[in-house]
Design an enzyme around this catalytic site. Structure first.
Site, short mmCIF file in Angstrom:
data_model
loop_
_atom_site.label_atom_id
_atom_site.label_comp_id
_atom_site.label_asym_id
_atom_site.label_seq_id
_atom_site.Cartn_x
_atom_site.Cartn_y
_atom_site.Cartn_z
N ASP A 51 0.77 -1.45 0.04
CA ASP A 51 0.06 0.16 0.07
C ASP A 51 0.84 1.33 0.09
O ASP A 51 1.79 1.27 0.82
CB ASP A 51 -0.99 0.13 1.27
N HIS B 294 -10.56 -5.28 -2.42
CA HIS B 294 -9.19 -5.42 -1.93
C HIS B 294 -9.14 -5.81 -0.41
O HIS B 294 -10.14 -5.23 0.16
CB HIS B 294 -8.41 -4.31 -2.29
P1 DGP Z 1 -9.57 1.52 0.99
O1 DGP Z 1 -9.61 2.68 1.60
O2 DGP Z 1 -9.78 0.37 2.10
O3 DGP Z 1 -10.25 1.65 -0.31
O4 DGP Z 1 -8.09 1.42 0.56
C1 DGP Z 1 -7.31 1.38 -0.71
C2 DGP Z 1 -5.84 1.61 -0.38
O5 DGP Z 1 -5.15 1.65 -1.34
C3 DGP Z 1 -5.37 2.80 0.38
O6 DGP Z 1 -4.93 2.35 1.56
C4 DGP Z 1 -4.17 3.53 -0.53
C5 DGP Z 1 -4.00 2.33 -1.59
N1 DGP Z 1 -3.90 2.96 -2.79
C6 DGP Z 1 -4.63 3.83 -3.53
N2 DGP Z 1 -4.10 4.16 -4.75
C7 DGP Z 1 -2.80 3.25 -4.71
C8 DGP Z 1 -1.87 2.95 -5.75
O7 DGP Z 1 -1.84 3.96 -6.87
N3 DGP Z 1 -0.83 2.18 -5.41
C9 DGP Z 1 -0.75 1.46 -4.19
N4 DGP Z 1 0.28 0.79 -4.03
N5 DGP Z 1 -1.87 1.73 -3.28
C10 DGP Z 1 -2.67 2.53 -3.45
#
Ligand code: DGP
Length: 144
Positions: free
Chosen positions: A37, A106
């Protein structure tokens, strides 16, 4: 069926699966992709996503929901082995009211340490047994 059938052209996590945008990949198999993340709440905060675009747990076909849970078990074991945290929370948000920000199913692995400042715990206090029992009956009726 190609590995990328069922993905969405506009979804950021589908783009990560297709390697159209970079990620810190941990593992992938035919069904799931796991990566770090980029907004971690703790060191080792990482994600598993199905290689199928589905927004949340309500809409996920059984096979993809099951694959995601299998993936999160593999990831949690690897994070535990690597970081030896005091504990691990596994989280999965559905809908803006639950702070879901990416609308591709996710699951999060969040390693926890005793004195960390991560806010996601609730205290243990006794509930109202009548209210709990009533809700159990109501929810039971909606199980399909
Ligand atoms: P949620 O709030 O449960 O929908 O979590 C989404 C998560 O995804 C958040 O913790 C940040 C992560 N995230 C968002 N965009 C990206 C990205 O482009 N790359 C990665 N690795 N993580 C991301």
């Amino acid at each position: 069926m190609s590995a990328h059938d069922g993905l969405d052209n506009d979804c950021i996590f589908c783009k990560i699966i297709r390697c159209e945008i970079p990620s810190f990949k941990i593992f992938e198999d035919d069904s799931v992709f796991s990566f770090m993340d980029i907004n971690p709440v703790a060191p080792g905060h990482s994600l598993v996503i199905p290689k199928f675009h589905t927004p949340n747990i309500f809409e996920a076909p059984d096979i993809w929901a099951a694959a995601t849970v299998n993936g999160i078990q593999r990831l949690a074991r690897a994070v535990k082995e690597t970081l030896n945290p005091d504990g691990i929370n596994i989280l999965q948000a559905n809908g803006p009211g639950a702070a879901q920000s990416v609308f591709h199913l996710h699951m999060h692995v969040v390693p926890r340490w005793a004195d960390d400042d991560v806010k996601m715990n609730w205290g243990i206090s006794p509930g109202d047994m009548d209210a709990i029992g009533k809700l159990a009956k109501q929810i039971s009726k909606n199980v399909n």
